[in-house]
Scaffold this motif. Structure first.
Motif, short mmCIF file in Angstrom:
data_model
loop_
_atom_site.label_atom_id
_atom_site.label_comp_id
_atom_site.label_asym_id
_atom_site.label_seq_id
_atom_site.Cartn_x
_atom_site.Cartn_y
_atom_site.Cartn_z
N PRO A 130 0.88 -1.27 -0.13
CA PRO A 130 -0.18 -0.09 0.13
C PRO A 130 0.79 1.37 0.13
CG PRO A 130 -0.11 -1.06 2.16
CD PRO A 130 0.62 -1.93 1.27
N ALA A 131 2.06 1.12 0.38
CA ALA A 131 3.07 2.43 0.52
C ALA A 131 3.25 2.71 -0.99
CB ALA A 131 4.28 1.98 1.15
N THR A 132 3.26 1.82 -1.82
CA THR A 132 3.69 2.07 -3.25
C THR A 132 2.70 2.87 -3.75
OG1 THR A 132 4.81 0.14 -3.61
CG2 THR A 132 4.12 1.28 -5.69
N ALA A 133 1.41 2.75 -3.69
CA ALA A 133 0.20 3.33 -4.24
C ALA A 133 0.28 4.70 -3.46
CB ALA A 133 -1.15 2.75 -3.95
N ALA A 134 0.27 5.08 -2.16
CA ALA A 134 0.11 5.97 -1.32
C ALA A 134 1.36 7.11 -1.89
CB ALA A 134 0.41 5.79 -0.04
N ARG A 135 2.36 6.60 -2.17
CA ARG A 135 3.78 7.39 -2.66
C ARG A 135 3.55 8.13 -3.89
NH1 ARG A 135 7.18 3.04 -0.67
NH2 ARG A 135 8.00 3.58 1.46
N ALA A 136 2.86 7.32 -4.75
CA ALA A 136 2.41 7.74 -6.23
C ALA A 136 1.39 8.82 -5.95
CB ALA A 136 1.63 6.46 -7.02
N GLY A 137 0.62 8.88 -5.19
CA GLY A 137 -0.33 10.12 -5.00
C GLY A 137 0.14 11.22 -4.32
N LEU A 138 1.18 11.10 -3.58
CA LEU A 138 1.87 12.01 -2.75
C LEU A 138 2.66 12.91 -3.92
CD1 LEU A 138 2.80 10.65 0.89
CD2 LEU A 138 1.18 12.45 0.31
N CYS A 139 3.38 12.14 -4.62
CA CYS A 139 4.14 12.77 -5.64
C CYS A 139 3.51 13.48 -6.48
CB CYS A 139 5.17 11.59 -6.22
SG CYS A 139 6.35 10.85 -5.26
N GLN A 140 2.58 13.11 -6.84
CA GLN A 140 1.72 13.83 -8.07
C GLN A 140 1.08 15.16 -7.43
OE1 GLN A 140 -1.25 11.34 -10.10
NE2 GLN A 140 -0.14 9.61 -9.70
N LEU A 141 0.69 15.14 -6.23
CA LEU A 141 0.01 16.28 -5.47
C LEU A 141 0.51 17.76 -5.86
CD1 LEU A 141 -2.39 16.72 -3.86
CD2 LEU A 141 -1.25 16.53 -1.68
N PRO A 142 1.86 17.92 -5.79
CA PRO A 142 2.37 19.28 -6.19
C PRO A 142 1.89 19.52 -7.49
CG PRO A 142 4.05 17.72 -5.50
CD PRO A 142 2.92 17.10 -5.01
N PHE A 143 2.41 18.75 -8.32
CA PHE A 143 2.12 18.93 -9.88
C PHE A 143 0.83 19.30 -10.22
CE2 PHE A 143 5.86 16.28 -9.50
CZ PHE A 143 6.69 16.89 -10.09
N PHE A 144 -0.21 18.43 -9.47
CA PHE A 144 -1.61 18.72 -9.48
C PHE A 144 -2.12 20.16 -9.46
CE2 PHE A 144 -5.88 18.28 -7.88
CZ PHE A 144 -6.48 18.31 -8.88
N VAL A 145 -1.58 20.50 -8.25
CA VAL A 145 -2.03 21.89 -7.59
C VAL A 145 -1.46 22.93 -8.43
CG1 VAL A 145 -1.43 23.48 -5.70
CG2 VAL A 145 -1.89 21.15 -5.12
N ALA A 146 -0.23 22.79 -8.98
CA ALA A 146 0.46 24.00 -10.06
C ALA A 146 -0.40 23.90 -11.33
CB ALA A 146 1.66 23.58 -10.18
N LEU A 147 -0.71 22.75 -11.88
CA LEU A 147 -1.56 22.61 -12.90
C LEU A 147 -2.78 23.21 -12.76
CD1 LEU A 147 -0.58 19.45 -14.84
CD2 LEU A 147 -0.48 21.81 -15.67
N LEU A 148 -3.55 22.98 -11.56
CA LEU A 148 -5.04 23.42 -11.52
C LEU A 148 -4.79 24.94 -11.03
CD1 LEU A 148 -7.64 22.15 -10.82
CD2 LEU A 148 -7.04 21.89 -8.48
N TRP A 149 -3.92 25.55 -10.70
CA TRP A 149 -3.87 27.06 -10.50
C TRP A 149 -3.74 27.46 -11.93
CZ3 TRP A 149 -3.62 29.93 -5.54
CH2 TRP A 149 -3.35 31.12 -6.10
#
Length: 495
Positions: A362-381
């Motif tokens: 489950p750590a693998t899936a969690a890390r995937a979501g965490l790594c994407q989060l800052p890029f998602f925020v920047a693109l969303l902005w």
């Protein structure tokens, strides 16, 4: 598996209809202000689900493994360790919500003194609701781990009816105030928890109460902690679009976005039913069998979910015009059509994510979501700044596609045939998006619905022609349906 998906799907739909039917009666009996407070109370309790710490999913994973191995003692150890841990965190949460709600009501909320007094009297019941909910999730996870989804959904449906109707009856026959309604709701939650407890004891063969074991609890914490990280990441990504949209453009544009979003996300019930069905099975079987099951499940999901998404995409604008009026529908329909694609991609990613959580780590899936989060925020902005609500929806769809691609790569399955199947169905959805922009759906609703049906049927035909698993499944279901009809007709003729 198809039967279990259908059972879980029905179990997700029924509470929606019950809620829709009872809301007007609640507002009429308790008034708009009290109903607003009640809604905030249950939203707050929903936020406290974080205190589950992923225990219910961890328990479901471990119990499914123990059940597959025929180890009844291990099942019981996992069950009781999870129950006691969730009870302890629930008590802590109950005390927190008691004092926190007291301070909020006293110093932050702008309510009438009489309403504040009602809130104070309801606080003990509110605190009691947290440990009840926490323990209920473990009972539910244990039942799902045994793949007895009919038992779970039957008890859950009864619990939903109790939760909606018991407070309504208390408001009608005792007093239409907060403490009465919330007390009745907590009693309903307690009765539902007892139903789930009885069912889980029977299915797991529980005969006595045991104390938690440190080694078992440690394993549950390790697994559940990463499941919790995934849940928090999902909660953040699901709400950031509305938060940033409101901060940039104001509340009016949030309405343009939220109205179609709330409608379109109802489509998630089908992939959610599949995920609920698959998780315990994937936890219990070998890696090779799990990969085959996920590949077949994704084909099935595409074959069923894509036609539904196509129809929803093309029928959305005429429905919005009837439901909310022309002005709001014109602004909301383009957003909703893009969000249909986002919801469809989220369903694909969810199946792949549970494969990683149940079979790899489950750590693998969690890390995937965490790594994407800052890029998602920047693109969303950027998307909101340049294109408004449509930009926000487009970024959400793009993020869902990236999430699915990353998870598919991490899942270590044969990704190429799965990706090609997904891209083929995605091409149908893009064609539907283009068609929706070309057709004047408001002035030609019949032609729009006809186009939606034709495109959905073309997608079904594509699935049947290109995917043997879908074709075999459709053939088996058709044969079973014919046999049941024949059996029914024979029984009637004999009678």
């Amino acid at each position: 598996m198809v039967r279990n998906v259908a059972i879980n799907f029905i179990g997700l739909i029924l509470p929606t209809f019950v809620s829709l039917a009872t809301v007007p009666a609640y507002i009429r009996l308790v008034g708009v202000e009290r109903y607003g407070v009640i809604s905030l109370v249950w939203t707050l309790i929903g936020y406290f689900s974080i205190l589950d710490l992923g225990m219910s999913m961890a328990a479901q994973h471990q119990i499914a493994k123990a059940h597959a191995a025929g180890d009844a003692d291990r099942r019981a150890r996992v069950f009781w360790s999870a129950v006691w841990l969730n009870f302890a965190t629930g008590v802590i949460g109950g005390l927190s919500i008691y004092f926190g709600a007291f301070l909020y009501t006293a110093y932050v909320a702008h309510s009438a003194p009489a309403l504040q007094h009602e809130v104070y009297r309801a606080l003990p019941w509110l605190a009691l609701a947290i440990p009840i909910a926490n323990v209920s999730w473990v009972f539910a996870g244990a039942i799902n781990a045994m793949e007895r989804f009919g038992v779970y959904n039957a008890n859950q449906t009864v619990g939903t009816f109790l939760f909606q109707l018991l407070p309504l009856g208390a408001a009608c026959f005792i007093a239409p105030n907060l403490q009465t309604v919330i007390a009745a709701a907590v009693v309903a939650r307690l009765l539902a928890a007892l139903l789930l407890a009885r069912a889980s004891f029977r299915l797991l063969g529980i005969r006595r109460v045991d104390w938690p074991q440190r080694r078992v609890a440690g394993g549950l914490f390790r697994f559940g902690g990463w499941m919790l990280v995934s849940s928090i990441t999902t909660m953040l990504t699901d709400s950031l679009d509305r938060v940033l949209l409101g901060a940039h453009l104001g509340a009016r544009f949030v309405t343009y976005y939220t109205v179609p979003q709330n409608l379109v996300t109802r489509l998630n019930m089908f992939p959610n039913a599949m995920v609920r069905t698959l998780f315990p099975r994937l936890s219990a079987i070998e890696r090779g069998d799990a990969h085959s099951m996920v590949a077949t499940s994704l084909q099935f999901l595409n074959g069923v979910f894509t036609p539904l998404a196509l129809f929803a995409m093309l029928a959305l604008e005429p429905f919005l015009h009837v439901w909310i009026g022309s002005d709001l529908a014109v602004a909301s329909a383009p957003v909703g059509r893009i969000l249909v694609i986002a919801v469809w991609l989220v369903g694909q990613a969810s199946v792949t994510r549970i494969l990683i959580q149940s079979q790899i780590d489950p750590a693998t899936a969690a890390r995937a979501g965490l790594c994407q989060l800052p890029f998602f925020v920047a693109l969303l902005w950027y998307g909101i700044e340049r294109f408004g609500p449509v930009g926000a929806a487009s970024v959400v769809a793009l993020r869902s596609l990236v999430d699915y691609t990353v998870l598919l790569w991490m899942s270590r399955v044969r990704a190429k045939p799965i990706a090609l199947d997904m891209l083929a169905h995605l091409a149908f959805l893009i064609a539907g998006l283009v068609l929706a922009y070309l057709i004047d759906a408001v002035n030609h609703p019949v032609q729009t619905i006809a186009a939606a049906l034709l495109l959905a049927l073309a997608n079904v035909e594509w699935s049947l022609l290109t995917r043997p698993a879908v074709r075999a499944l459709a053939s088996a279901l058709t044969q079973k349906f014919i046999e049941r009809i024949q059996s029914h007709l024979k029984a009637r003729s004999d009678a």
